[in-house]
Design a protein around this motif. Structure first.
Motif, PDB file in Angstrom:
ATOM      1  N   LEU A   1       0.850  -1.460   0.091  1.00 19.91           N
ATOM      2  CA  LEU A   1      -0.235  -0.056   0.450  1.00 19.91           C
ATOM      3  C   LEU A   1       0.718   1.587  -0.054  1.00 19.91           C
ATOM      4  N   LYS A   2       2.068   0.869   0.960  1.00 19.68           N
ATOM      5  CA  LYS A   2       2.726   2.300   1.061  1.00 19.68           C
ATOM      6  C   LYS A   2       3.201   3.083  -0.216  1.00 19.68           C
ATOM      7  N   LYS A   3       3.676   2.121  -1.630  1.00 21.94           N
ATOM      8  CA  LYS A   3       3.955   2.207  -3.089  1.00 21.94           C
ATOM      9  C   LYS A   3       3.229   3.070  -3.828  1.00 21.94           C
ATOM     10  N   TYR A   4       1.766   2.305  -3.079  1.00 21.94           N
ATOM     11  CA  TYR A   4       0.913   3.024  -4.609  1.00 21.94           C
ATOM     12  C   TYR A   4       0.147   4.839  -4.552  1.00 21.94           C
ATOM     13  N   VAL A   5       0.720   4.810  -5.593  1.00 24.51           N
ATOM     14  CA  VAL A   5       0.445   6.138  -5.867  1.00 24.51           C
ATOM     15  C   VAL A   5      -0.459   6.468  -6.296  1.00 24.51           C
ATOM     16  N   VAL A   6      -1.292   7.829  -6.237  1.00 26.23           N
ATOM     17  CA  VAL A   6      -2.539   8.175  -6.537  1.00 26.23           C
ATOM     18  C   VAL A   6      -2.461   8.212  -7.953  1.00 26.23           C
TER      19      VAL A   6
ATOM     20  N   LYS B   1     -13.360   7.740  -2.360  1.00 27.88           N
ATOM     21  CA  LYS B   1     -12.941   7.026  -1.292  1.00 27.88           C
ATOM     22  C   LYS B   1     -14.191   5.743  -1.256  1.00 27.88           C
ATOM     23  N   THR B   2     -14.224   5.495  -2.538  1.00 26.93           N
ATOM     24  CA  THR B   2     -14.753   4.562  -4.001  1.00 26.93           C
ATOM     25  C   THR B   2     -13.529   3.679  -3.863  1.00 26.93           C
ATOM     26  N   THR B   3     -12.814   4.244  -4.758  1.00 25.30           N
ATOM     27  CA  THR B   3     -11.477   3.785  -4.635  1.00 25.30           C
ATOM     28  C   THR B   3     -10.355   3.037  -4.240  1.00 25.30           C
ATOM     29  N   ILE B   4     -10.830   3.764  -3.076  1.00 27.35           N
ATOM     30  CA  ILE B   4      -9.735   2.867  -1.529  1.00 27.35           C
ATOM     31  C   ILE B   4     -10.474   1.873  -1.222  1.00 27.35           C
ATOM     32  N   THR B   5     -12.230   1.971  -1.786  1.00 29.39           N
ATOM     33  CA  THR B   5     -12.106   0.681  -1.374  1.00 29.39           C
ATOM     34  C   THR B   5     -12.105  -0.324  -1.453  1.00 29.39           C
ATOM     35  N   LYS B   6     -12.008  -0.755  -3.092  1.00 25.29           N
ATOM     36  CA  LYS B   6     -11.392  -2.102  -4.283  1.00 25.29           C
ATOM     37  C   LYS B   6     -10.381  -1.566  -4.419  1.00 25.29           C
ATOM     38  N   ILE B   7      -8.902  -0.978  -4.083  1.00 27.58           N
ATOM     39  CA  ILE B   7      -8.218  -1.262  -3.747  1.00 27.58           C
ATOM     40  C   ILE B   7      -7.548  -2.529  -2.367  1.00 27.58           C
ATOM     41  N   PHE B   8      -8.485  -1.669  -1.619  1.00 31.32           N
ATOM     42  CA  PHE B   8      -8.728  -2.194   0.086  1.00 31.32           C
ATOM     43  C   PHE B   8      -8.589  -4.017  -0.740  1.00 31.32           C
ATOM     44  N   VAL B   9     -10.385  -3.882  -1.111  1.00 31.32           N
ATOM     45  CA  VAL B   9     -10.861  -5.360  -1.299  1.00 31.32           C
ATOM     46  C   VAL B   9      -9.641  -5.728  -2.084  1.00 31.32           C
TER      47      VAL B   9
ATOM     48  N   LEU C   1      -6.088  -6.124  -2.383  1.00 33.05           N
ATOM     49  CA  LEU C   1      -5.108  -6.681  -1.693  1.00 33.05           C
ATOM     50  C   LEU C   1      -4.814  -7.871  -0.712  1.00 33.05           C
ATOM     51  N   PHE C   2      -6.747  -7.922  -0.707  1.00 29.10           N
ATOM     52  CA  PHE C   2      -6.634  -9.369  -0.025  1.00 29.10           C
ATOM     53  C   PHE C   2      -7.274 -10.903  -1.085  1.00 29.10           C
ATOM     54  N   ASN C   3      -7.300 -10.170  -2.219  1.00 28.47           N
ATOM     55  CA  ASN C   3      -7.956 -11.130  -3.665  1.00 28.47           C
ATOM     56  C   ASN C   3      -6.885 -11.595  -4.469  1.00 28.47           C
ATOM     57  N   GLU C   4      -5.367 -11.522  -3.915  1.00 31.02           N
ATOM     58  CA  GLU C   4      -4.557 -11.479  -4.146  1.00 31.02           C
ATOM     59  C   GLU C   4      -3.962 -12.742  -4.211  1.00 31.02           C
TER      60      GLU C   4
END
Ligand code: ADP
Length: 207
Positions: free
Chosen positions: A72-77, A194-202, A204-207
């Motif tokens: 997550l720390k590497k992700y840039v907007v 916030k939708t973008t953040i939710t998608k990223i969050f999901v 990460l768990f699906n990887e």
């Protein structure tokens, strides 16, 4: 802990081929098993590698939450930017409401005649404006928008985690991603929500 070049090579070999015996690691590095012994001892004692009798060395990996936070720390907007809906400051409140429905967004970013970012108009701003008894067919959005110096925005190379924090702290649903113009003002390049953040969050768990 700083690893030597050889130790890094060993870790790579074990990551890609583990479980692997000490002899096989030595073979791949064109060294003897005895030469490798101190490096393997350091790597196992520090927990970077694990060893099982008759199985060999293997890479235990990191706990999943550690991996996720590191990633997550590497992700840039700018890599997660979505299409920003930008409107001119003279647009009427009525047209702004129609735009929000048609574009299916929660927030409009407002620009002046030079294309400079000057405001934000959210659903609640439009709702409020519709309730005060003024003519929404003539009232422009620049009357009701949030404006400088109260605007929150984010530059293209900033981290996603910073954007997420800013949205939580300021209690807003989205942020414009901007770049600085020669005139010192900002141009809206994208949007993160916030939708973008939710998608990223999901994801990460699906990887
Ligand atoms: P909604 O109004 O749909 O709940 P928000 O929570 O995003 O949407 O907006 C709440 C308030 O914050 C509104 O008055 C809006 O103008 C303002 N706002 C939204 N985004 C920003 C931003 N990026 N910078 C400054 N103010 C914002």
């Amino acid at each position: 802990m700083e690893l030597s070049k050889r130790q890094q090579q060993i870790v790579e070999i074990v990551k890609n081929n583990g479980p692997i015996t000490g002899e096989h690691i030595a073979e791949r590095l064109d060294l003897t098993r005895a030469t490798l012994r101190p490096d393997l001892a350091i790597l196992t004692m520090s927990g970077i590698l694990e060893a099982r009798p008759r199985v060999g060395y293997y890479y235990p990996g990191k706990p999943k939450n550690k991996l996720i936070s590191e990633q997550l720390k590497k992700y840039v907007v700018k890599d997660y930017s979505s299409h920003p809906v930008v409107v001119k400051s003279e647009m009427t409140v009525y047209d702004a409401i129609c735009t929000i429905f048609l574009e299916d967004v929660s927030t409009l970013f407002v620009i002046n005649e030079h294309g400079d970012f000057i405001g934000v108009c959210s659903r609640k701003d439009l709702l409020r404006a519709s309730m005060i008894g003024q003519d929404i067919h003539t009232m422009p959005v620049n009357i009701i928008m949030t404006r400088m110096p109260n605007l929150n925005y984010i530059l293209e190379n900033e981290r996603v985690i910073y954007a997420a924090n800013l949205m939580i702290e300021k209690e807003i649903d989205s942020l414009p991603i901007v770049s600085k113009k020669d005139n010192g003002n900002f141009e809206v390049k994208g949007r993160i929500s916030k939708t973008t953040i939710t998608k990223i969050f999901v994801s990460l768990f699906n990887e």
